[in-house]
Scaffold this motif. Structure first.
Motif, PDB file in Angstrom:
ATOM      1  N   VAL A 371       0.823  -1.205   0.000  1.00 16.27           N
ATOM      2  CA  VAL A 371       0.000   0.000   0.000  1.00 16.27           C
ATOM      3  C   VAL A 371       0.860   1.259   0.000  1.00 16.27           C
ATOM      4  CG1 VAL A 371      -1.745   1.337   1.251  1.00 16.27           C
ATOM      5  CG2 VAL A 371      -1.893  -1.172   1.174  1.00 16.27           C
ATOM      6  N   ILE A 372       0.547   2.170  -0.920  1.00 11.60           N
ATOM      7  CA  ILE A 372       1.146   3.503  -0.959  1.00 11.60           C
ATOM      8  C   ILE A 372       0.055   4.515  -0.630  1.00 11.60           C
ATOM      9  CG2 ILE A 372       2.209   5.278  -2.416  1.00 11.60           C
ATOM     10  CD1 ILE A 372       3.423   3.050  -4.089  1.00 11.60           C
ATOM     11  N   PHE A 373       0.332   5.393   0.336  1.00 11.97           N
ATOM     12  CA  PHE A 373      -0.596   6.475   0.649  1.00 11.97           C
ATOM     13  C   PHE A 373      -0.049   7.787   0.106  1.00 11.97           C
ATOM     14  CE2 PHE A 373      -2.507   3.666   3.868  1.00 11.97           C
ATOM     15  CZ  PHE A 373      -3.848   3.965   3.666  1.00 11.97           C
ATOM     16  N   THR A 374      -0.891   8.495  -0.650  1.00 12.57           N
ATOM     17  CA  THR A 374      -0.521   9.798  -1.202  1.00 12.57           C
ATOM     18  C   THR A 374      -1.276  10.909  -0.477  1.00 12.57           C
ATOM     19  OG1 THR A 374      -2.282   9.721  -2.876  1.00 12.57           O
ATOM     20  CG2 THR A 374      -0.160   8.749  -3.467  1.00 12.57           C
ATOM     21  N   LYS A 375      -0.827  12.134  -0.722  1.00 12.20           N
ATOM     22  CA  LYS A 375      -1.513  13.349  -0.245  1.00 12.20           C
ATOM     23  C   LYS A 375      -1.605  13.425   1.280  1.00 12.20           C
ATOM     24  CE  LYS A 375      -4.257  13.518  -4.510  1.00 12.20           C
ATOM     25  NZ  LYS A 375      -5.572  13.749  -5.125  1.00 12.20           N
ATOM     26  N   LEU A 376      -0.563  12.962   1.963  1.00 12.03           N
ATOM     27  CA  LEU A 376      -0.591  13.057   3.412  1.00 12.03           C
ATOM     28  C   LEU A 376      -0.520  14.495   3.900  1.00 12.03           C
ATOM     29  CD1 LEU A 376       0.022   9.965   3.069  1.00 12.03           C
ATOM     30  CD2 LEU A 376       1.195  10.133   5.244  1.00 12.03           C
ATOM     31  N   ASP A 377      -0.056  15.388   3.029  1.00  5.91           N
ATOM     32  CA  ASP A 377      -0.010  16.803   3.404  1.00  5.91           C
ATOM     33  C   ASP A 377      -1.383  17.459   3.337  1.00  5.91           C
ATOM     34  OD1 ASP A 377       0.273  16.246   0.610  1.00  5.91           O
ATOM     35  OD2 ASP A 377       0.629  18.383   0.262  1.00  5.91           O
ATOM     36  N   GLU A 378      -2.378  16.757   2.802  1.00  6.81           N
ATOM     37  CA  GLU A 378      -3.709  17.338   2.636  1.00  6.81           C
ATOM     38  C   GLU A 378      -4.700  16.867   3.697  1.00  6.81           C
ATOM     39  OE1 GLU A 378      -5.166  16.935  -1.347  1.00  6.81           O
ATOM     40  OE2 GLU A 378      -3.211  17.332  -2.257  1.00  6.81           O
ATOM     41  N   GLY A 402       3.107  16.002  -1.171  1.00  3.57           N
ATOM     42  CA  GLY A 402       3.331  17.136  -2.056  1.00  3.57           C
ATOM     43  C   GLY A 402       3.525  16.692  -3.490  1.00  3.57           C
ATOM     44  N   GLN A 403       3.698  17.674  -4.378  1.00  2.59           N
ATOM     45  CA  GLN A 403       3.775  17.407  -5.813  1.00  2.59           C
ATOM     46  C   GLN A 403       5.198  17.417  -6.363  1.00  2.59           C
ATOM     47  OE1 GLN A 403       1.064  16.641  -7.808  1.00  2.59           O
ATOM     48  NE2 GLN A 403       0.012  16.517  -5.833  1.00  2.59           N
ATOM     49  N   ASN A 404       6.168  17.809  -5.566  1.00  3.38           N
ATOM     50  CA  ASN A 404       7.530  17.950  -6.076  1.00  3.38           C
ATOM     51  C   ASN A 404       8.147  16.593  -6.403  1.00  3.38           C
ATOM     52  OD1 ASN A 404       7.538  20.776  -5.748  1.00  3.38           O
ATOM     53  ND2 ASN A 404       8.081  20.570  -3.592  1.00  3.38           N
ATOM     54  N   VAL A 405       8.717  16.503  -7.601  1.00  2.66           N
ATOM     55  CA  VAL A 405       9.401  15.297  -8.063  1.00  2.66           C
ATOM     56  C   VAL A 405      10.897  15.594  -8.048  1.00  2.66           C
ATOM     57  CG1 VAL A 405       9.717  13.675  -9.974  1.00  2.66           C
ATOM     58  CG2 VAL A 405       7.446  14.667  -9.518  1.00  2.66           C
ATOM     59  N   PRO A 406      11.715  14.780  -7.368  1.00  2.00           N
ATOM     60  CA  PRO A 406      11.389  13.527  -6.668  1.00  2.00           C
ATOM     61  C   PRO A 406      11.289  13.683  -5.149  1.00  2.00           C
ATOM     62  CG  PRO A 406      13.744  13.638  -6.975  1.00  2.00           C
ATOM     63  CD  PRO A 406      13.189  14.951  -7.491  1.00  2.00           C
ATOM     64  N   ASP A 407      11.285  14.912  -4.654  1.00  2.00           N
ATOM     65  CA  ASP A 407      11.498  15.139  -3.222  1.00  2.00           C
ATOM     66  C   ASP A 407      10.397  14.607  -2.317  1.00  2.00           C
ATOM     67  OD1 ASP A 407      13.900  16.413  -3.737  1.00  2.00           O
ATOM     68  OD2 ASP A 407      12.939  18.361  -4.013  1.00  2.00           O
ATOM     69  N   ASP A 408       9.140  14.792  -2.713  1.00  3.49           N
ATOM     70  CA  ASP A 408       8.030  14.567  -1.777  1.00  3.49           C
ATOM     71  C   ASP A 408       7.558  13.118  -1.729  1.00  3.49           C
ATOM     72  OD1 ASP A 408       8.150  17.245  -1.157  1.00  3.49           O
ATOM     73  OD2 ASP A 408       6.648  17.813  -2.638  1.00  3.49           O
ATOM     74  N   ILE A 409       8.498  12.217  -1.495  1.00  7.98           N
ATOM     75  CA  ILE A 409       8.158  10.807  -1.338  1.00  7.98           C
ATOM     76  C   ILE A 409       9.170  10.165  -0.402  1.00  7.98           C
ATOM     77  CG2 ILE A 409       9.539   9.968  -3.285  1.00  7.98           C
ATOM     78  CD1 ILE A 409       7.227   7.972  -3.855  1.00  7.98           C
TER      79      ILE A 409
END
Length: 426
Positions: A371-378, A402-409
């Motif tokens: 499982v990958i969870f996205t948008k934890l900043d929201e 966040g949306q920044n590639v590749p930082d926000d993961i």
């Protein structure tokens, strides 16, 4: 649960003392610097004190390399950057100052908050004997009876039982506030019940719950490269959760940090924009990309990329309610042998729990997944991360913020997640 404090001239020295006594699987709960007060500060150097815990059951241990994250987001801290050069910061020498992370301060603040609430509740109970806790603690009546609320118990035992019940209710409410499902809260508290002492403290209760949450979250699993094997990684999930952007972040991390040969494939031919978006990322990263329409074309793409380390496959966002779409996805995934494929279910942390349940159930019919969870900043509440892990048993993996590639993961940091759940949201 064994909880002890250790002091040393440096953080490393204190941690080594903890390891010697509690074993290599001891968990560092907190680190702080103690500065001598008054005139003694002129003659004595500050010392470092750590609080360490060790589960005295046969539960699996947590790897030490999760103890401290390498980098945290200012908005959400429950992930650690997934770099190939992981460093155990517990082995790093500190001089006279130990920086306590913001999340550790938040956990300390929680204890102060709960103690304040506990004192207030005791004052109210002395002023009003109407039994205000009865309406809020019905689910814990069996524990209350066990701790001594019987007609023939002594007054001091009854007071202790009421105190324990109050502590449990405060922690219960904190987890509920962070949207942990009541069923799982009861399960966690029930499993540590036999570790309570009759005179348990809030510090001990928090430590037990904290470690239990970490154990429930498990060890997150991310993509690991293997020699002489081309892995095929499928990313599945509903529309609008950020699958394509997540793939770009992972591709960039694998190429830049692990020097992997990466290729991309997309079967998301329903949306032209999705194909072009992935193509743009592929051009920026200088990696090859193919568009496929059928399982047979998947086989052709694999042959072309047989000399690569990993092939990342973007699939179309599917409605979990459509049996036909699930069948198409099932055929595509099972066109690749099980020993070389991995499947990641991508979901948004902002999705309500009832929908997450339906999504995970629908995709479980297709394949085993991580499982990958996205948008934890929201979102301000991350209880669903724990809910889904305990509901499905599926390994947790990456999280995005966040949306920044590749930082926000990064890889989910279980320690930070547990503290976030107990410390409340910003």
């Amino acid at each position: 649960m064994i909880i002890k404090k250790f002091q040393g001239n440096t953080e490393t020295e204190a941690i080594m003392l903890a390891k010697e006594e509690l074993g290599k699987d001891a968990i560092v709960m907190n680190i702080k610097t103690i500065t001598p007060k008054g005139i003694y500060k002129l003659f004595r150097s500050p010392i470092v004190e750590i609080t360490a815990a060790m589960d005295d059951t046969n539960l699996p241990s947590v790897e030490k390399k999760e103890l401290v994250s390498e980098k945290t987001s200012p908005k959400f801290s429950a992930y650690v950057k997934d770099n190939s050069s992981d460093i155990l910061q517990e082995d790093k020498e500190n001089s006279t100052t130990v920086e306590t992370s913001a999340i550790e301060k938040k956990l300390n603040s929680l204890q102060e908050l709960l103690e304040k609430q506990l004192n207030e509740s005791r004052t109210e109970q002395r002023e009003d004997h109407t039994g205000q806790w009865e309406d809020h603690t019905k689910q814990w009546e069996p524990h209350t009876k066990q701790w001594g609320e019987k007609e023939d118990i002594k007054a001091d035992e009854k007071e202790t039982a009421n105190k324990n019940l109050s502590l449990i209710q405060l922690v219960y409410n904190q987890l509920l506030h962070n949207e942990v499902d009541e069923k799982f809260i009861n399960q966690i508290l029930g499993e540590i019940e036999n570790k309570y002492k009759k005179d348990t403290t809030l510090d001990n209760l928090l430590a037990n719950v904290y470690q239990k949450i970490i154990l429930k979250l498990g060890q997150p699993k991310t993509i690991e490269l293997e020699e002489n094997k081309t892995k095929v990684i499928f990313f599945i999930g509903p529309t609008g959760v950020g699958k394509t952007t997540t793939i770009a972040k992972i591709a960039s991390t694998l190429k830049l940090n692990k020097k992997a040969k990466v290729a991309m494939v997309t079967s998301d031919t329903y949306r032209i924009a999705a194909v072009e978006q992935l193509r743009t990322y592929a051009n920026i990263l200088s990696v090859p990309m193919q568009v496929i329409y059928t399982p047979e074309e998947m086989e052709t793409a694999r042959e072309e990329f047989k000399d690569y380390d990993v092939v990342l496959v973007d699939t179309a966002g599917r409605s979990h309610k459509s049996a036909e779409q699930r069948t198409d996805l099932d055929k595509l995934i099972h066109s690749v042998e099980e020993d070389v494929r991995e499947v990641y279910l991508v979901m948004s942390a902002t999705t309500k729990y009832a929908d997450l349940v339906r999504i995970t159930e629908a995709y479980s019919e297709i394949a085993n997944y991580r499982v990958i969870f996205t948008k934890l900043d929201e979102t301000g509440s991350i209880g669903n991360v724990l809910n889904i892990r305990m509901l499905t048993g599926a390994d947790l993996s990456y999280t995005t913020c966040g949306q920044n590639v590749p930082d926000d993961i990064g890889k989910l940091d279980t320690q930070e997640t547990a503290k976030q759940l107990l410390g409340g949201s910003d």
